[in-house]
Design a protein around this motif. Sequence first.
Motif, PDB file in Angstrom:
ATOM      1  N   SER A  61     -10.275  12.637  -2.179  1.00  0.00           N
ATOM      2  CA  SER A  61     -10.355  11.747  -1.021  1.00  0.00           C
ATOM      3  C   SER A  61      -9.706  10.406  -1.331  1.00  0.00           C
ATOM      4  CB  SER A  61     -11.812  11.515  -0.612  1.00  0.00           C
ATOM      5  OG  SER A  61     -12.392  12.697  -0.167  1.00  0.00           O
ATOM      6  N   GLU A  62     -10.021   9.829  -2.476  1.00  0.00           N
ATOM      7  CA  GLU A  62      -9.462   8.524  -2.841  1.00  0.00           C
ATOM      8  C   GLU A  62      -7.953   8.612  -3.030  1.00  0.00           C
ATOM      9  OE1 GLU A  62      -9.462   4.613  -3.116  1.00  0.00           O
ATOM     10  OE2 GLU A  62     -11.227   5.798  -2.633  1.00  0.00           O
ATOM     11  N   ALA A  63      -7.459   9.699  -3.624  1.00  0.00           N
ATOM     12  CA  ALA A  63      -6.015   9.860  -3.816  1.00  0.00           C
ATOM     13  C   ALA A  63      -5.305   9.981  -2.472  1.00  0.00           C
ATOM     14  CB  ALA A  63      -5.740  11.088  -4.680  1.00  0.00           C
ATOM     15  N   THR A  64      -5.895  10.714  -1.541  1.00  0.00           N
ATOM     16  CA  THR A  64      -5.306  10.858  -0.210  1.00  0.00           C
ATOM     17  C   THR A  64      -5.320   9.534   0.536  1.00  0.00           C
ATOM     18  OG1 THR A  64      -6.118  13.137  -0.147  1.00  0.00           O
ATOM     19  CG2 THR A  64      -5.399  12.184   1.935  1.00  0.00           C
ATOM     20  N   ILE A  65      -6.403   8.792   0.404  1.00  0.00           N
ATOM     21  CA  ILE A  65      -6.490   7.479   1.049  1.00  0.00           C
ATOM     22  C   ILE A  65      -5.419   6.552   0.478  1.00  0.00           C
ATOM     23  CG2 ILE A  65      -7.925   5.404   1.245  1.00  0.00           C
ATOM     24  CD1 ILE A  65     -10.342   7.306   1.536  1.00  0.00           C
ATOM     25  N   GLN A  66      -5.165   6.623  -0.825  1.00  0.00           N
ATOM     26  CA  GLN A  66      -4.131   5.791  -1.427  1.00  0.00           C
ATOM     27  C   GLN A  66      -2.739   6.169  -0.906  1.00  0.00           C
ATOM     28  OE1 GLN A  66      -4.484   2.999  -3.225  1.00  0.00           O
ATOM     29  NE2 GLN A  66      -6.648   3.310  -2.760  1.00  0.00           N
ATOM     30  N   LEU A  67      -2.492   7.469  -0.717  1.00  0.00           N
ATOM     31  CA  LEU A  67      -1.220   7.902  -0.115  1.00  0.00           C
ATOM     32  C   LEU A  67      -1.072   7.343   1.296  1.00  0.00           C
ATOM     33  CD1 LEU A  67      -1.066  11.675  -1.157  1.00  0.00           C
ATOM     34  CD2 LEU A  67       0.470   9.853  -1.912  1.00  0.00           C
ATOM     35  N   MET A  68      -2.140   7.450   2.067  1.00  0.00           N
ATOM     36  CA  MET A  68      -2.119   6.935   3.438  1.00  0.00           C
ATOM     37  C   MET A  68      -1.937   5.424   3.428  1.00  0.00           C
ATOM     38  SD  MET A  68      -5.206   9.242   5.016  1.00  0.00           S
ATOM     39  CE  MET A  68      -5.259   8.391   6.573  1.00  0.00           C
ATOM     40  N   TYR A  69      -2.601   4.742   2.506  1.00  0.00           N
ATOM     41  CA  TYR A  69      -2.518   3.291   2.406  1.00  0.00           C
ATOM     42  C   TYR A  69      -1.077   2.843   2.153  1.00  0.00           C
ATOM     43  CZ  TYR A  69      -2.637  -1.114  -0.212  1.00  0.00           C
ATOM     44  OH  TYR A  69      -2.377  -2.374  -0.688  1.00  0.00           O
ATOM     45  N   LYS A  70      -0.402   3.514   1.225  1.00  0.00           N
ATOM     46  CA  LYS A  70       0.984   3.159   0.928  1.00  0.00           C
ATOM     47  C   LYS A  70       1.878   3.386   2.140  1.00  0.00           C
ATOM     48  CE  LYS A  70       0.490   3.977  -3.988  1.00  0.00           C
ATOM     49  NZ  LYS A  70       0.714   4.884  -5.103  1.00  0.00           N
ATOM     50  N   SER A  71       1.638   4.470   2.852  1.00  0.00           N
ATOM     51  CA  SER A  71       2.413   4.757   4.056  1.00  0.00           C
ATOM     52  C   SER A  71       2.157   3.703   5.135  1.00  0.00           C
ATOM     53  CB  SER A  71       2.046   6.147   4.571  1.00  0.00           C
ATOM     54  OG  SER A  71       2.597   6.372   5.839  1.00  0.00           O
ATOM     55  N   TYR A  72       0.899   3.371   5.352  1.00  0.00           N
ATOM     56  CA  TYR A  72       0.545   2.381   6.374  1.00  0.00           C
ATOM     57  C   TYR A  72       1.051   0.987   5.995  1.00  0.00           C
ATOM     58  CZ  TYR A  72      -2.605   5.675   8.738  1.00  0.00           C
ATOM     59  OH  TYR A  72      -3.127   6.721   9.428  1.00  0.00           O
ATOM     60  N   TYR A  73       1.023   0.665   4.713  1.00  0.00           N
ATOM     61  CA  TYR A  73       1.477  -0.653   4.264  1.00  0.00           C
ATOM     62  C   TYR A  73       2.960  -0.829   4.612  1.00  0.00           C
ATOM     63  CZ  TYR A  73       2.454  -4.589   1.158  1.00  0.00           C
ATOM     64  OH  TYR A  73       2.838  -5.808   0.656  1.00  0.00           O
ATOM     65  N   ALA A  74       3.747   0.191   4.317  1.00  0.00           N
ATOM     66  CA  ALA A  74       5.171   0.120   4.635  1.00  0.00           C
ATOM     67  C   ALA A  74       5.388   0.088   6.151  1.00  0.00           C
ATOM     68  CB  ALA A  74       5.899   1.302   4.023  1.00  0.00           C
ATOM     69  N   GLU A  75       4.609   0.881   6.874  1.00  0.00           N
ATOM     70  CA  GLU A  75       4.726   0.944   8.336  1.00  0.00           C
ATOM     71  C   GLU A  75       4.375  -0.398   8.992  1.00  0.00           C
ATOM     72  OE1 GLU A  75       1.937   3.019  11.616  1.00  0.00           O
ATOM     73  OE2 GLU A  75       2.776   4.401  10.118  1.00  0.00           O
ATOM     74  N   MET A  76       3.432  -1.131   8.416  1.00  0.00           N
ATOM     75  CA  MET A  76       2.989  -2.408   8.985  1.00  0.00           C
ATOM     76  C   MET A  76       3.880  -3.578   8.562  1.00  0.00           C
ATOM     77  SD  MET A  76      -1.107  -2.238   8.597  1.00  0.00           S
ATOM     78  CE  MET A  76      -2.128  -1.185   9.593  1.00  0.00           C
ATOM     79  N   GLY A  77       4.903  -3.316   7.772  1.00  0.00           N
ATOM     80  CA  GLY A  77       5.846  -4.372   7.413  1.00  0.00           C
ATOM     81  C   GLY A  77       5.578  -5.044   6.089  1.00  0.00           C
ATOM     82  N   GLY A  78       4.813  -4.419   5.237  1.00  0.00           N
ATOM     83  CA  GLY A  78       4.557  -4.991   3.921  1.00  0.00           C
ATOM     84  C   GLY A  78       5.800  -4.936   3.062  1.00  0.00           C
ATOM     85  N   ALA A  79       6.031  -5.977   2.272  1.00  0.00           N
ATOM     86  CA  ALA A  79       7.230  -6.043   1.435  1.00  0.00           C
ATOM     87  C   ALA A  79       6.934  -5.524   0.035  1.00  0.00           C
ATOM     88  CB  ALA A  79       7.720  -7.487   1.354  1.00  0.00           C
ATOM     89  N   GLY A  80       7.831  -4.668  -0.463  1.00  0.00           N
ATOM     90  CA  GLY A  80       7.704  -4.176  -1.832  1.00  0.00           C
ATOM     91  C   GLY A  80       6.596  -3.147  -1.998  1.00  0.00           C
ATOM     92  N   THR A  81       6.125  -3.078  -3.237  1.00  0.00           N
ATOM     93  CA  THR A  81       5.049  -2.127  -3.519  1.00  0.00           C
ATOM     94  C   THR A  81       3.732  -2.704  -3.008  1.00  0.00           C
ATOM     95  OG1 THR A  81       4.670  -3.082  -5.687  1.00  0.00           O
ATOM     96  CG2 THR A  81       6.189  -1.217  -5.577  1.00  0.00           C
ATOM     97  N   PRO A  82       2.891  -1.869  -2.462  1.00  0.00           N
ATOM     98  CA  PRO A  82       1.619  -2.368  -1.922  1.00  0.00           C
ATOM     99  C   PRO A  82       0.714  -2.900  -3.029  1.00  0.00           C
ATOM    100  CG  PRO A  82       1.877  -0.009  -1.497  1.00  0.00           C
ATOM    101  CD  PRO A  82       3.065  -0.459  -2.258  1.00  0.00           C
ATOM    102  N   PRO A  83       0.125  -4.072  -2.816  1.00  0.00           N
ATOM    103  CA  PRO A  83      -0.796  -4.601  -3.829  1.00  0.00           C
ATOM    104  C   PRO A  83      -2.079  -3.800  -3.851  1.00  0.00           C
ATOM    105  CG  PRO A  83      -0.794  -6.002  -1.904  1.00  0.00           C
ATOM    106  CD  PRO A  83       0.261  -4.964  -1.677  1.00  0.00           C
ATOM    107  N   GLU A  84      -2.771  -3.876  -4.972  1.00  0.00           N
ATOM    108  CA  GLU A  84      -4.048  -3.186  -5.063  1.00  0.00           C
ATOM    109  C   GLU A  84      -5.095  -3.972  -4.304  1.00  0.00           C
ATOM    110  OE1 GLU A  84      -6.207  -1.530  -8.480  1.00  0.00           O
ATOM    111  OE2 GLU A  84      -4.185  -1.218  -9.278  1.00  0.00           O
ATOM    112  N   VAL A  85      -5.771  -3.300  -3.426  1.00  0.00           N
ATOM    113  CA  VAL A  85      -6.844  -3.936  -2.665  1.00  0.00           C
ATOM    114  C   VAL A  85      -8.116  -3.774  -3.471  1.00  0.00           C
ATOM    115  CG1 VAL A  85      -8.135  -3.898  -0.500  1.00  0.00           C
ATOM    116  CG2 VAL A  85      -5.702  -3.401  -0.504  1.00  0.00           C
ATOM    117  N   PRO A  86      -8.843  -4.875  -3.711  1.00  0.00           N
ATOM    118  CA  PRO A  86     -10.087  -4.739  -4.473  1.00  0.00           C
ATOM    119  C   PRO A  86     -11.042  -3.789  -3.769  1.00  0.00           C
ATOM    120  CG  PRO A  86      -9.798  -6.999  -3.664  1.00  0.00           C
ATOM    121  CD  PRO A  86      -8.591  -6.224  -3.273  1.00  0.00           C
ATOM    122  N   ALA A  87     -11.549  -2.854  -4.541  1.00  0.00           N
ATOM    123  CA  ALA A  87     -12.465  -1.871  -3.969  1.00  0.00           C
ATOM    124  C   ALA A  87     -13.767  -2.538  -3.592  1.00  0.00           C
ATOM    125  CB  ALA A  87     -12.719  -0.753  -4.972  1.00  0.00           C
ATOM    126  N   ARG A  88     -14.246  -2.164  -2.435  1.00  0.00           N
ATOM    127  CA  ARG A  88     -15.546  -2.686  -2.001  1.00  0.00           C
ATOM    128  C   ARG A  88     -16.627  -1.841  -2.642  1.00  0.00           C
ATOM    129  NH1 ARG A  88     -14.061  -1.721   3.795  1.00  0.00           N
ATOM    130  NH2 ARG A  88     -11.965  -2.467   3.655  1.00  0.00           N
TER     131      ARG A  88
END
Length: 145
Positions: A61-88
């Motif tokens: 689940s976490e690996a899939t969420i990370q894949l989705m996160y990278k895709s969404y980050y690029a889609e939303m206009g994030g520059a470069g590699t997505p930064p690590e979001v501190p886990a809640r």
Amino acid sequence: MAIKAADMLIARRADTRARADFATWKMLAKLNGASALPAEAQNFLVAYRKLLEKMTEADASEATIQLMYKSYYAEMGGAGTPPEVPARASEPVTDTGNVTAFRRPPPAKAKKPAVSGPNAKPRLPVALIFACLVVVYVGIRYYWR
């Protein structure tokens, strides 16, 4: 490399969206509604199933969420590699005892009936009050003539 505040904002939004979408898609897949999902969602679910064969459910689940996160980050206009979001940290829910149980309000009190007895206040009838006012009025009119 310094991370811009705007990129961090995009990263948080992308992470939140990825987690929410994954939970929704996973639930729809359990309810046999995966065919109604968009193609992108179905691709992520296929990747999740492949990862599930290799690792535990939580890790997949976490690996899939990370894949989705990278895709969404690029889609939303994030520059470069997505930064690590501190886990809640998901803290266990504890009963703090500050919840008040619902109680019905007491019924509205009806008008009390007239109390009779030694403590009862004497009530003057309306007609007696009116008669006194008439006497006062006539007395004043007679006095001024």
